[in-house]
Motif scaffolding. Sequence first.
Motif, PDB file in Angstrom:
ATOM      1  N   ASN A 252      24.087  46.609  66.934  1.00  0.00           N
ATOM      2  CA  ASN A 252      23.252  45.507  67.424  1.00  0.00           C
ATOM      3  C   ASN A 252      23.732  44.980  68.777  1.00  0.00           C
ATOM      4  O   ASN A 252      22.944  44.395  69.534  1.00  0.00           O
ATOM      5  N   HIS A 253      25.029  45.151  69.067  1.00  0.00           N
ATOM      6  CA  HIS A 253      25.580  44.693  70.352  1.00  0.00           C
ATOM      7  C   HIS A 253      25.718  45.850  71.340  1.00  0.00           C
ATOM      8  O   HIS A 253      26.472  45.743  72.320  1.00  0.00           O
ATOM      9  N   SER A 254      24.982  46.926  71.063  1.00  0.00           N
ATOM     10  CA  SER A 254      24.938  48.099  71.960  1.00  0.00           C
ATOM     11  C   SER A 254      26.304  48.753  72.121  1.00  0.00           C
ATOM     12  O   SER A 254      26.630  49.307  73.183  1.00  0.00           O
ATOM     13  N   GLY A 255      27.115  48.688  71.066  1.00  0.00           N
ATOM     14  CA  GLY A 255      28.419  49.339  71.112  1.00  0.00           C
ATOM     15  C   GLY A 255      28.337  50.785  70.662  1.00  0.00           C
ATOM     16  O   GLY A 255      27.483  51.146  69.850  1.00  0.00           O
ATOM     17  N   SER A 256      29.222  51.615  71.210  1.00  0.00           N
ATOM     18  CA  SER A 256      29.287  53.029  70.824  1.00  0.00           C
ATOM     19  C   SER A 256      30.646  53.295  70.179  1.00  0.00           C
ATOM     20  O   SER A 256      31.691  53.112  70.817  1.00  0.00           O
ATOM     21  N   ILE A 257      30.606  53.693  68.898  1.00  0.00           N
ATOM     22  CA  ILE A 257      31.861  54.010  68.214  1.00  0.00           C
ATOM     23  C   ILE A 257      32.385  55.335  68.760  1.00  0.00           C
ATOM     24  O   ILE A 257      31.729  56.368  68.655  1.00  0.00           O
ATOM     25  N   VAL A 258      33.577  55.283  69.369  1.00  0.00           N
ATOM     26  CA  VAL A 258      34.160  56.474  69.997  1.00  0.00           C
ATOM     27  C   VAL A 258      34.983  57.257  68.988  1.00  0.00           C
ATOM     28  O   VAL A 258      34.800  58.461  68.815  1.00  0.00           O
ATOM     29  N   THR A 259      35.898  56.578  68.322  1.00  0.00           N
ATOM     30  CA  THR A 259      36.739  57.239  67.319  1.00  0.00           C
ATOM     31  C   THR A 259      36.994  56.292  66.163  1.00  0.00           C
ATOM     32  O   THR A 259      37.005  55.066  66.321  1.00  0.00           O
ATOM     33  N   THR A 260      37.200  56.886  64.989  1.00  0.00           N
ATOM     34  CA  THR A 260      37.645  56.135  63.816  1.00  0.00           C
ATOM     35  C   THR A 260      38.776  56.928  63.178  1.00  0.00           C
ATOM     36  O   THR A 260      38.760  58.158  63.165  1.00  0.00           O
ATOM     37  N   ALA A 261      39.770  56.219  62.688  1.00  0.00           N
ATOM     38  CA  ALA A 261      40.896  56.883  62.022  1.00  0.00           C
ATOM     39  C   ALA A 261      41.334  56.000  60.869  1.00  0.00           C
ATOM     40  O   ALA A 261      42.089  55.046  61.048  1.00  0.00           O
ATOM     41  N   GLY A 262      40.807  56.293  59.670  1.00  0.00           N
ATOM     42  CA  GLY A 262      41.161  55.482  58.511  1.00  0.00           C
ATOM     43  C   GLY A 262      40.645  54.072  58.657  1.00  0.00           C
ATOM     44  O   GLY A 262      39.440  53.817  58.631  1.00  0.00           O
ATOM     45  N   ASP A 263      41.574  53.126  58.878  1.00  0.00           N
ATOM     46  CA  ASP A 263      41.204  51.713  58.942  1.00  0.00           C
ATOM     47  C   ASP A 263      40.944  51.239  60.357  1.00  0.00           C
ATOM     48  O   ASP A 263      40.639  50.065  60.566  1.00  0.00           O
TER      49      ASP A 263
END
Length: 381
Positions: A252-263
Motif C-alpha cells: 500500500n505504501h509502494s514498497g518493494s520487498i527485496v529480500t526476506t530471511a526468516g524473521d
Amino acid sequence: MGVAVFIVLLLGASFWVSKKGQEADEAVAHTVHNERLISIVQSQLQDAEIGQRGYLLTGDPFYLEPYDKAVSAISASVESLATGVSDNRRQDGNVAVLRSLTTQKLSELRQTIEHRRAGDEGAAIAMLRNGQGKVLMDGVRDVLERMRREEESLMTLRANQARRAGFVLEMMVIGLAMLTALMGVIAVRATLRRARSAEASRDELLQHLDRKLLAIMAADIVGYSRMMEGDEAQTLARLKDVRDRIDPIIANHSGSIVTTAGDSVLVAFASALSAIDCAVEIQGTMAADNADLPEEQHLMFRIGINVGDVIVQDGDIFGDTVNVAARLEPMADPGGICISRAVRDHIRKQRHLVFDDLGFLKVKNIAHPVSAFRVRFDPAA
C-alpha cells in the motif's frame, strides 16, 4: 627470489665481516701480549748482565741477585715468546736466532762469574774486554726488535683486511638498498597498474548498473531465535500471520520487498516519507495484535531506515545506504524505529512524529560514525 638470495649473501658477508673484525681485535691484543713478552726477555737479559757487571767489579755476591732471578726465568720467557709468535711462520727464524743468542749470552755471563768466583779476576775482565758479550747483547736486541716489527706488521695487515671487509659490507648494504628501492618501484608500478585496471573494470561495471535514490527499510523480529527454541511450530505460524498482515501494508505504501530471511525483511521505497509511513503503520499493527496476547507471545519488530544512492542489479540492491539501514535496525527499541539524519531531513516537517537525536553512533562494518534518530510516534494513531 633475487632479493632473498642477496639477503642471504648479505647475512653471510655480515658474519664474515664480524668474524674479521673480531680477528682484528684479537690480533691487536695478541700483538700487545707478544710485545710485552719481547720486553720481558730483553729486560731479563739486561738484569742478568747488570748483575754480572756489579759482581765482577765488586766481588760482592749481593749483585748476583738480579742475575740469579733473570737466569732462572729467562728460558721460560723465551719459550712463552716462541709460543706467542708461533702463528706467524716468518717468526720461526727469529725465534731460532733468539734461542741461540740467549744461550750464548747466558754462557758468557756464567763463565765470567765463575772466573771471578775462582779468584781469576784477570780472566773475567779479559772476557769483558774482548767485546763478545756486547756483540751477543746487540744481537739479542736486534732480533727482538725484528720480532716486534714483524708483530706490528702482522697486526696492520689484519686490521687492513678487516677494513677492506667492512668496505665490502658497506658496498653490499648500499647495493641491497638500491636493489630494494628498485624492487619497490617495480612493485608500486605493478600495483598502480592493477589498481588502474581494477578501477577501469569497476567503471565499466558501474556503467551497466542501475543507480537510484531509494529509501531502504530493514526490519527484524525481536527475540525470534529464542521463540523458535521455545515453540518452533507456533512461532512459524505467527510469523506467517505477521507477513500476511505487513506485506499488504508494504504494498500500500509502494514498497518493494527485496529480500526476506526468516524473521527479517528488506524493503525499498521511492521516498523516505513512504518508508516512514509504512514503518509507523507496521509498528501500530503489531502493537494492536500484541495487545490481547501474553507478553511472552508478543511479536515486535525493530526497524531501521536510511535513504541514499543505491545500486540495483538483478532484483537485488547494494551500497552503503543498504548497509547503514541494516545497522540502524538493531539500534531501534523493540517496537520502535531508528532512522538516519538523511531520512530525518526528508521527513522533519511531519508534525505527527518526534525525533530524539541519538548522536553519532559507531556501527559495525561502517567506516564513519552514523548520525541517528529515534522516532517517537503514537502506535494507535
